[in-house]
Design an enzyme around this catalytic site. Structure first.
Site, short mmCIF file in Angstrom:
data_model
loop_
_atom_site.label_atom_id
_atom_site.label_comp_id
_atom_site.label_asym_id
_atom_site.label_seq_id
_atom_site.Cartn_x
_atom_site.Cartn_y
_atom_site.Cartn_z
N HIS A 109 0.82 -1.22 0.00
CA HIS A 109 0.00 0.00 0.00
C HIS A 109 0.85 1.26 0.00
O HIS A 109 0.60 2.20 -0.76
CB HIS A 109 -0.93 0.00 1.22
CG HIS A 109 -1.63 1.30 1.44
ND1 HIS A 109 -1.12 2.29 2.24
CD2 HIS A 109 -2.76 1.79 0.91
CE1 HIS A 109 -1.94 3.33 2.22
NE2 HIS A 109 -2.94 3.05 1.42
N CYS A 146 -1.69 3.01 -36.50
CA CYS A 146 -1.83 2.93 -35.05
C CYS A 146 -1.92 1.46 -34.65
O CYS A 146 -2.65 0.68 -35.26
CB CYS A 146 -3.05 3.70 -34.56
SG CYS A 146 -4.63 3.19 -35.27
#
Length: 834
Positions: free
Chosen positions: A433, A782
């Site tokens: 965390h 792309c």
């Protein structure tokens, strides 16, 4: 299992279903669809949560109470949030909802006893590309029995209103009404578990996979309760066929593990020093996890991913995946590895005090002693006074900019971390965390120092170098403390600032025009050890999130070659179907919300071009939006169905709103071009361009009109498309390949047939490039193939492609590949002349 508005099988969900299943549930559905080894399960939907709150008369009450909370007053926040959670945790579940959950639970595979499951919160705003909500909401493991399951579902709902969750939403500027789904999955009795990043999370290097592992269940790694093993695996981002290679191992000291208790629930088992000091994974298992991680990344079109995995009796399972919310600034292959890893084991990692001058990288003319070494969890260099805290309830003692030192942090520390200048912890790993939230906040962090709370003292002045994983004695003049960065403020609808209009620019140069790099200071890239190569082929980026605009615009790129409108729409409209807004008379709201999102991107990139591709949802994807089933037909094969240009002609009302929005955007930032997807025939493109011409957008000077080259018919029609007044074509290699080869790119059975480098596909690409140049058009491509396959990129360069557009994570690798290809072509030409 039967599907209801309240319960959905994971097999029916995809990544766009966040409004239904939350981020965790939607991602798990995508992984199941892609064929990954995901435990069986179902989702109690966000609609079930909202219905339960509405039925109890709590929905509006919760919203009012949440909005009234003072997020800076930690004590008051904790008290008010506690009352909200208590109310939600006691909500009565209706008989209809209870039956739906119980039926789905009973349908899970099981033996003579009831299934043992994991019950995990899946908030509608979590596990996205912008916010992870790491550990903020509740997870229950080893849950067995119907009543225990229902209690766990209510517990997950209640955790949405915990102080830490509310504070995090406020910090991340999440404006939508909080919603939460609940994932219920068969519990894997794991003997080893952990987390893996498909790129180095502290530097952004795409040629590294970082794996952390511990014994037992994986929450000890995510929570940072133990110091996990860290494995660094080298991969070749430009050559996916090259196998990964284990580069280094760092053995953590695991003090305990969590396993299933025979009586139900979890049990913590303490490990001896010898047991905890053993290596968790073999070399082969490390490489297996690394390959799984990169495969997940490929499924998400190259988006850097964070996965959770576990082993049960030698079988590898995938239990979660999400986009990495933040990355460091070191491009692919540049600079040192940020993680402090070594093969010698924990003895080499213990905190040490060295003679002055032993630490490299201190300020000019200074020599600093290294007080601590740990894992480089979040980059940056900050000096300040130490503040050691034992509990988040002591947060009032932490002054803004001080160095927070703690044994470990968990989600309850989130409000405290916002004020810290840097974070140093005894335990944890790259995926704990403290590490994740520090990276999201932009706060330097060093974790797993083992002894920070005993070596350092409150008031002591130190320098924290988060990129190298060290804490140095004294202040460094090159690391003056800076205010803690916060998430960009959300702009209320209709209040976006309007700076002076930018000068008109041409979104892309004429074909073959020499291209100069937009950013001229490669040495400024953090940690760079080599100059960024200059290429004549323009390097553009694919973008789909407004929140990433500023960070991506700071990269060495020449503009946005593909701005995907679909995700902008789902974000800006909070998952509502746009026709539902129109039916409610909220068209102006639609235009303004979308304009604000696009403007954030076009401002960040100006004057570089931004090519905006209009909505290209397939009908099955549109149906997943709120109220979508009212407006979308059912199609047997939506991939080649009612989409793109033809749909605009048949339903001009929505397209007209989109052009009105673009006109508003271009009034301020005229660097935006419009691109029409999935063009099949001349007549439909002509009709679509007539809609553009009749709109306010069509009357604007300098507007460039592009089309996607995805349907093979473009090879024949391109000269006539040019006569209609288009300015450029962008080759969509994914759709073009599937239509050239007759392969559904979503099919797991035909995956090996899908090959962008097939000679037929390359021939079509070459014809499109030549046809574009013969008709005075700019041609781009792309897709991920140029960065993943150097030979493919070289083929594009040889055929004269003007630009390629790739995902941001692939920019550095693609730039090098293009430079190498151009150099090879020039060298061959020079040799031929002589």
């Amino acid at each position: 299992m039967s599907q209801t508005p309240w319960v959905r099988s994971l097999t029916t969900l995809r990544r766009l279903d966040t409004e239904i299943a939350g981020g965790k549930g939607a991602n798990l559905g995508e992984l199941v669809h892609a064929g990954f080894p995901v435990p069986d399960g179902f989702v109690v939907t966000a609609a079930a949560y909202r219905a339960a709150m509405e039925g109890a008369g709590l929905r509006s009450q919760l919203l009012r109470a949440g909005a009234a909370l003072d997020h800076e007053d930690t004590a008051a926040l904790q008290s008010s949030a506690g009352r909200l959670q208590a109310v939600v945790a006691t909500v009565s579940i209706t008989s209809e909802l209870r039956q739906a959950i119980v039926d789905a639970y009973r349908a899970l595979p099981h033996g003579p006893n009831e299934p043992i499951v994991a019950v995990r919160s899946s908030a509608t705003s979590e596990d996205s590309a912008e916010a992870s909500f790491a550990g903020m909401n509740r997870t229950y493991t080893n849950v067995q029995g119907e009543d225990a399951l229902l209690d766990a579902v209510r517990g997950c709902w209640a955790s949405l209103w915990a102080a830490r969750s509310q504070s995090y939403r406020q910090q991340r500027k999440v404006r939508a009404e909080p919603g939460i789904a609940v994932v219920v999955q068969l519990m894997v009795p794991s003997d080893r578990a952990g987390v893996a990043f498909s790129v180095d999370p502290s530097t952004g290097r795409t040629d590294r996979v970082v794996i952390e592992a511990a014994f037992g269940q994986g929450e000890v790694v995510v929570s940072g309760r133990v110091e996990p093993d860290t494995y660094l695996v080298a991969v070749e981002p430009t050559d996916p066929d090259r196998p990964p290679r284990l580069e280094s191992v760092r053995i953590g000291q695991k003090t305990h593990r969590i396993v299933a208790d025979s009586a139900g629930g979890d049990r913590t088992e303490q490990l001896t020093e010898d047991e905890g000091g053993r290596r968790v994974l073999t070399d082969d298992e490390v490489l297996e996890v690394a390959q799984l991680t990169k495969a997940v990344e490929a499924t998400y079109d190259g988006t850097p991913m964070d996965i959770e995995w576990c082993f049960d009796a030698g079988c590898l399972w995938l239990v979660q995946a999400r986009p990495i919310t933040t990355l460091g600034s070191v491009p692919t292959g540049m600079g040192p590895v940020a993680s402090t890893v070594d093969a010698a084991g924990p003895a080499q990692h213990a905190a040490t005090t060295t003679a002055p001058g032993a630490a490299a990288g201190t300020g000019p003319g200074t020599e600093r002693a290294t007080l601590l070494r740990g894992l480089a969890a979040s980059p940056g260099r900050v000096s300040g006074a130490v503040r050691i805290l034992d509990d988040p309830r002591q947060s009032a003692a932490l002054q803004p900019g001080e160095i927070l030192v703690a044994a470990m942090t968990d989600p309850d520390w989130a409000p405290v971390l916002r004020r810290a200048g840097a974070v140093v912890t005894n335990g944890g790993g790259m995926t704990c965390h403290a590490a994740i939230v520090s990276r999201e906040l932009g706060v330097p962090a060093v974790v797993a120092t083992r002894s920070a709370t005993t070596v350092l003292r409150t008031g002591q002045v130190v320098t924290v170098d988060g990129a190298r994983g060290v804490v140095l004695d004294g202040a460094d003049e090159g690391a003056a403390p800076t205010p803690t960065p916060a998430a960009p403020p959300a702009t209320p609808i209709g209040t976006a600032p309007r700076p002076a209009p930018l000068p008109t620019v041409s979104p892309l140069p004429a074909p073959r025009e020499p291209i100069r790099p937009t950013i001229q200071a490669p040495a400024a890239v953090a940690g760079a050890t080599e100059p960024v190569p200059i290429t004549a082929t323009k390097l553009l980026v694919n973008l789909a999130r407004a929140e990433r605009a500023e960070a991506v615009a700071a990269m060495e790129v020449d503009g946005v070659g593909l701005l995907r409108a679909e995700l902008l729409l789902t974000d800006a409209l909070c998952g509502e179907h746009p026709r539902h807004l129109m039916a409610q008379g909220r068209s102006a709201e639609f235009v303004q919300r979308m304009a604000d999102s696009v403007l954030r991107i076009s401002r960040a990139f100006a004057p570089r071009p931004v090519v905006y591709r209009t909505f290209d949802f397939r009908t099955n994807e549109f149906r997943h939006l709120a109220e979508g089933e009212r407006y979308e037909p059912q199609e047997r094969n939506p991939m080649i169905g009612y989409r793109g240009c033809y749909r605009y002609v048949q339903e001009p009302e929505l397209f007209e709103l989109e052009t009105a929005m673009l006109a508003e955007v271009r009034n301020e930032t005229p660097n935006v071009a419009i691109m029409i997807p999935f063009v099949r025939t001349r007549w439909e493109l002509e009709a679509c361009l007539e809609l553009v011409d009749r709109s306010p957008l069509g009357r604007q000077r300098g507007l460039q009109r592009w089309i996607m080259a995805e349907v093979p018919s473009v090879v024949y029609w391109l000269p006539q498309y040019a006569q209609l007044g288009i300015d450029g074509v962008s080759i969509g290699s994914n759709d073009l390949t599937q239509l050239m080869l007759g392969v559904d790119r979503d099919s797991e059975y035909c995956a090996e047939l899908f090959d962008e480098s097939d000679e037929a596909v390359l021939d079509a690409i070459g014809r499109i490039i030549t046809g574009a140049h013969d008709n005075g058009l700019t041609c781009s491509l792309c897709g991920q193939a140029p960065s993943n396959r150097p030979a493919f990129a070289e083929e594009l360069v040889r055929r004269g492609i003007d630009s390629v557009s790739v995902d941001p994570a692939s920019v550095a690798a693609t730039r090098r590949v293009l430079a190498s290809a151009e150099a090879r072509v020039l060298l061959e030409a020079a040799r031929h002349r002589h």
